[in-house]
Design an enzyme around this catalytic site. Structure first.
Site: not given
Ligand code: BES
Ligand code: MN
Ligand code: ZN
Length: 509
Positions: A283, A357
């Protein structure tokens, strides 16, 4: 600590530092409580409010210092706004007015407050609910993460004494409401505290220890898996995400069983990424610190388990939390890797930052395989796109089971942890196909809708047999502006919703 109790005498007869009154936008200053309060402690009260243009509007709050002989007393008047709006809005105005009263008390450094119990008909709920919301909202409002602030001047007290002044007839209900409110607030604040802790302290091991402490002290059935068990079980998602970190992952499983036979069985599954750097798909530096809160879902689940161990609702609940860090290193999983999950399905990892996920896939597969469930609800700070779509005030709700979705939505309206449905249509499903594995962990660009495609990734691990709701809380879990009972930092989103849903499983609206 906040102590809260109920009193029969009106506020002006209490020997507290402060007197608090809630007023709607009809702004009736001719009530006996208002009149007597003014007469005793500050005769020009009405003129003072007019001078400050106070008219009972939502969000307005005025503090005036009056005198009781030689004793200064604070008179706090908070506006509720219109009492003709939908009743869950009115209840939210009550919460925020209580938040304002807490802020006013904080500013004036008064710690004992007599609150005139508002007319419960204003909110179209029973006195139990009003008392619950007052105690809960006040206790949430005074939460402050200050354990690393050494300057005492920058710390706020959390020791308050609230007296709710109401007719004796209501005391039984109010007492129960206070008890539940304070317990829910404790669970909310505990979840916030875990989120606010720095990631060097709240590691996967530390978080799992909190779950273990709770499970042991409340006699909940539990097991906590380490790296070896996770690996041996074939939970390739949790292993892949954790393998770049020096900290080993955990899987927390906690179970609360109601005495009631045939009670509905519900699984709560929370994402527990104690720090999400993005992994090799790293990020940007700006605001990466916020990713210490990427375990907010797991925090809500674990803290809720403690709450229901206290409140003993008539439902069976299993709480699951896969917990890990997501870091880049020489051992980290790589874009292009293909992994296999607990249920045998495979996925291509195209972006290591879509890690939530992957760990939820294993936990959801485990839940559906090992428990006979009537409902599964998962809660995760899953996608930036959900936060972009809905902002900080509503989480995203995805489901193809209308009945369960409605149940969660009702609890969300009642509790103040608000959810809003996103279209969860099969058309989006193809976005997560992979050419080399069953699934791809990011959606194909042309489908966009990142929250929904993430939701469909999870669906592959639940199947269609069990009613399932996915809550994406990326926008609502931290730094929520403008709501008086929050501060910058974590919100504990999900705990109030779960508490309400589990205590009122059969509620019709
Ligand atoms: N934890 C983040 C999502 C997030 C973003 C939560 C902002 C709270 C605030 C999640 O793991 C993530 O990085 N998601 C990616 C998915 C993408 C790579 C498909 C995202 O949303 O950018
Ligand atoms: Mn991520
Ligand atoms: Zn994440």
């Amino acid at each position: 600590m906040l102590t809260c109790s109920v009193q029969a005498n009106p506020i002006f007869e209490q020997k507290t530092d402060a007197y608090a009154l809630l007023i709607d936008d009809l702004c009736d200053m001719a009530t006996p409580v208002f009149r007597e309060l003014a007469a005793r402690y500050f005769p020009p009260l009405e003129a003072a409010l007019t001078q400050r243009s106070f008219a009972g509007a939502a969000g307005d709050c005025v503090l005036i210092t009056g005198i009781d002989g030689s004793r200064p007393v604070a008179i706090i008047i908070a506006g509720l706004g219109s009492m003709t709006r939908p009743h869950y809005d009115r209840l939210e105005q009550l919460r925020r007015a209580i938040g304002k009263i807490a802020r006013a008390a904080e500013g004036a450094k008064v710690t004992s407050i007599a609150v005139a119990f508002p007319d419960e008909h204003w909110f179209a709920v029973d006195p139990y609910t009003v008392a619950k919301e007052i105690a809960l909202s006040f206790d949430i409002a005074v939460y402050h993460f200050d354990q690393y602030i050494t300057d005492p001047a920058r710390r706020y007290t959390r020791d308050y004494n609230l007296l709710l002044c109401a007719p004796e007839l209501l005391h039984k209900q109010i007492t129960l409401g206070i008890d539940h409110g304070l317990r829910i607030a404790y669970a909310v604040n505990q979840a916030r505290h875990w989120c606010d802790l720095p990631p060097c302290v709240l590691t996967p091991a530390h978080m799992a220890e909190q779950a273990e402490r709770i499970a042991r002290s409340h006699n909940l059935t539990y097991s906590i898996w380490g790296k070896k068990q996770i690996n041996d079980a074939g939970m390739g998602g949790l292993i892949a995400v954790s393998q770049g970190s020096a900290q080993d992952p955990r899987l927390v499983i906690m179970e609360y069983t109601s005495q009631k036979k045939g009670a509905p069985r519900i699984a709560l599954v929370g994402k527990g990424v104690t720090f999400d750097s993005g992994g090799l798909s790293i990020k940007p530096a700006a605001r990466m610190d916020e990713m210490k809160d990427d375990m907010a879902g797991a925090a809500a689940v674990i803290s809720t388990m403690e709450l229901i161990a206290h409140l003993q609702p008539e439902v069976h609940v299993v709480g699951l939390a896969p917990i890990t860090e997501n870091l880049p290193s020489g051992t980290a999983c790589k874009p292009g890797d293909i992994i296999q999950f607990y249920n045998g399905k495979t996925a291509e990892i195209k972006n290591t930052d879509a890690e939530g996920r992957l760990i939820l896939a294993d936990a959801l597969s485990y839940a559906v395989k090992h428990y006979e469930l009537d409902a599964i609800i998962n809660i995760a700070t899953l996608t930036g796109s959900c936060s972009a779509a809905l902002g900080p005030f509503f989480c995203g709700l995805m489901s193809q089971h209308q009945e369960l979705a409605d149940r969660v939505l009702r609890a969300s309206r009642r509790s103040g942890d608000r959810a809003w449905p996103l279209p969860f249509h099969d058309d989006y499903k193809v976005a997560i196909r992979s050419t080399v594995a069953d699934l791809c962990n990011i959606g194909n660009d042309s489908y966009r809708a990142g929250s929904i495609t993430a939701g469909f990734f999870l669906q592959a691990f639940v199947g269609g047999a069990v009613p399932w709701v996915h809550l994406d809380v990326a926008g609502t879990s931290f730094n929520v502006p403008d709501i008086s009972y929050y501060r910058p930092g974590a919100t504990g989103f999900g705990v109030r919703l779960f508490a309400d849903m589990l205590l009122n499983w059969h509620a019709a609206y």
